[in-house]
Design an enzyme around this catalytic site. Structure first.
Site, PDB file in Angstrom:
ATOM      1  N   ILE A 159       0.874  -1.182   0.000  1.00 58.00           N
ATOM      2  CA  ILE A 159       0.000   0.000   0.000  1.00 58.00           C
ATOM      3  C   ILE A 159       0.907   1.227   0.000  1.00 58.00           C
ATOM      4  O   ILE A 159       1.796   1.340   0.851  1.00 58.00           O
ATOM      5  CB  ILE A 159      -0.882   0.024   1.273  1.00 58.00           C
ATOM      6  CG1 ILE A 159      -1.529  -1.346   1.533  1.00 58.00           C
ATOM      7  CG2 ILE A 159      -1.938   1.102   1.169  1.00 58.00           C
ATOM      8  CD1 ILE A 159      -2.251  -1.437   2.897  1.00 58.00           C
ATOM      9  N   ILE A 188       4.167  -1.410   3.582  1.00 58.63           N
ATOM     10  CA  ILE A 188       3.980   0.003   3.275  1.00 58.63           C
ATOM     11  C   ILE A 188       5.032   0.441   2.258  1.00 58.63           C
ATOM     12  O   ILE A 188       6.233   0.254   2.454  1.00 58.63           O
ATOM     13  CB  ILE A 188       4.037   0.871   4.559  1.00 58.63           C
ATOM     14  CG1 ILE A 188       2.949   0.404   5.542  1.00 58.63           C
ATOM     15  CG2 ILE A 188       3.879   2.347   4.223  1.00 58.63           C
ATOM     16  CD1 ILE A 188       1.519   0.394   5.009  1.00 58.63           C
ATOM     17  N   LYS A 189       4.507   1.048   1.194  1.00 55.66           N
ATOM     18  CA  LYS A 189       5.401   1.506   0.125  1.00 55.66           C
ATOM     19  C   LYS A 189       5.801   2.949   0.367  1.00 55.66           C
ATOM     20  O   LYS A 189       4.953   3.844   0.436  1.00 55.66           O
ATOM     21  CB  LYS A 189       4.649   1.454  -1.213  1.00 55.66           C
ATOM     22  CG  LYS A 189       4.836   0.159  -1.983  1.00 55.66           C
ATOM     23  CD  LYS A 189       3.919   0.161  -3.180  1.00 55.66           C
ATOM     24  CE  LYS A 189       4.679   0.053  -4.474  1.00 55.66           C
ATOM     25  NZ  LYS A 189       3.749  -0.038  -5.618  1.00 55.66           N
ATOM     26  N   TYR A 190       7.104   3.140   0.525  1.00 54.00           N
ATOM     27  CA  TYR A 190       7.657   4.482   0.639  1.00 54.00           C
ATOM     28  C   TYR A 190       8.551   4.702  -0.583  1.00 54.00           C
ATOM     29  O   TYR A 190       9.224   3.763  -1.048  1.00 54.00           O
ATOM     30  CB  TYR A 190       8.528   4.609   1.897  1.00 54.00           C
ATOM     31  CG  TYR A 190       7.788   4.467   3.210  1.00 54.00           C
ATOM     32  CD1 TYR A 190       6.862   5.424   3.633  1.00 54.00           C
ATOM     33  CD2 TYR A 190       8.034   3.378   4.053  1.00 54.00           C
ATOM     34  CE1 TYR A 190       6.200   5.300   4.862  1.00 54.00           C
ATOM     35  CE2 TYR A 190       7.378   3.242   5.273  1.00 54.00           C
ATOM     36  CZ  TYR A 190       6.460   4.206   5.665  1.00 54.00           C
ATOM     37  OH  TYR A 190       5.806   4.075   6.868  1.00 54.00           O
TER      38      TYR A 190
END
Ligand code: E4P
Length: 364
Positions: A159, A188-190
């Protein structure tokens, strides 16, 4: 021997027909934590994953193969390939269901702001309401990943936070912490920016799985490694193959280079080949044994049409762009010492931000 698949495929038929399949199915059983060593258990598990559809029926749907044996071989290849986990790159749970039915299993899924903006429900709402509020957009994103989450395996659902070049680590962290609560298998996509890496560093410390996206250089991948060193949770880095091809470089070289560089490391970062545009690129990523590959539906459909082809020892990738040369980089350095600037990271952020904003009713 010819027989009707739908009625006659049974565990005993598998082992009688192709003994190697027995061990491959057993491997799948191990992966799914099935303790019963008999073949019936893993096949049942596969069927459950297919939503109750008998595994034999799926075999019937593989196009381009006529004999029972070749269909079994195709399926065996699907099992073999599972060195590289396969993720769907998409933002629509009905597509996830369709692709899962087609290929049998999906290890995970990646999403991004552009894919979410293309989701049919989001598009309908945006058209009807002239754009969503920030909260409504987050709610829609949450609903999409909650629908996808139970359909995929242990590679999880990635996400992506909303970020621009100047978005601070704290701003990303706030979003990441909330998104991580949405589903039990979230990553979590950073982005691979200073703020993104600071957020990732803090996230892994607090047990949040991360996927560093928009990676276009070996130095960026080295920085991801250094920033997340010591992580007790899985960390992915996503090199974008297709977008490097778009600028005339041979994108798959980056995947190969990162794999080679990480081979000297402690293995805490897995390479997730992304921005895959065609079957050749996918097969090459398989041959490199990338830990994961995220693939759009059309390429997975092409793979199925080609009988789940696998790269043989004679597989040759036809490079179209300029080679990307390997760099000797030492991983044991502070991550800040690596040059993480890349024009495509900047452009990618701008495009994701524009697609996200286009779903909103107000300018932010
Ligand atoms: C990865 O996580 C991205 O969602 C994706 O692979 C981007 O692919 P594209 O370059 O085709 O947009």
């Amino acid at each position: 021997m010819r027989f009707s698949f739908a009625r006659e495929i049974r565990p005993s038929t598998f082992s009688q027909f192709d003994p190697e399949l027995t061990s491959l199915v057993s491997k799948a059983a191990e992966r799914y934590n099935i303790t019963q060593p008999a073949l019936t258990a893993p096949i049942k598990a596969l069927e459950n994953e297919l939503g109750g559809e008998p595994a034999s029926t799926r075999l019937l749907r593989i196009e381009g193969t006529s004999s029972a044996h070749s269909q079994l071989l195709c399926w065996r290849n699907t099992m073999t390939i599972r060195t590289t986990k396969i993720l769907l790159d998409g933002g629509d749970a009905s597509e996830t269901e369709r692709i899962k039915r087609l290929i049998g299993l999906l290890d995970g899924q990646t999403t991004n702001p552009s894919l979410i903006a293309k989701n049919p429900e989001v598009k309908k709402m945006v058209a009807a309401e002239h754009g969503l509020s920030i909260r409504e957009q987050m709610d829609e994103y949450r609903k999409i990943v909650q629908a996808v989450s139970p359909l995929v395996g242990d590679a999880g659902v990635s996400i992506e936070v909303f970020a621009e070049e100047d978005t601070t680590a704290d701003e990303m962290l706030d979003q990441g912490r909330e998104m991580f609560t949405w589903i039990p298998n979230a990553f979590i996509k950073y982005p691979c920016t200073r703020g993104g890496l600071l957020a990732a560093q803090e996230s892994v410390r607090s047990g949040i799985r991360v996927n560093i996206t928009l990676c276009f250089s070996q130095a960026q991948a080295a920085a991801v490694y250094a920033a997340t060193k010591g992580a007790k949770v899985p960390v992915y880095v996503s090199p974008f193959v297709g977008r490097l091809d778009d600028i005339g470089e041979n994108g798959v070289d980056l995947v190969a280079n990162i794999k080679r560089m990480y081979a000297g490391g402690d293995g805490h970062v897995a390479v997730l080949a992304a921005s895959i545009r065609n079957l050749q690129q996918l097969l090459y990523c398989f041959s490199l044994e990338a830990e994961l590959a995220t693939v759009p539906a059309n390429v997975l459909e092409d793979w199925a049409r080609n009988g789940f082809a696998m790269p043989g020892s004679d597989f040759k990738y036809t490079a179209t762009g300029k080679p990307i040369l390997y760099q000797e980089l030492t991983l044991d350095q502070p991550w800040q010492s690596f040059d993480i600037q890349h024009e495509l990271t900047r452009k990618g952020l701008a495009k994701f931000a524009a697609d996200y904003r286009a779903t909103l009713s107000q300018t932010v």
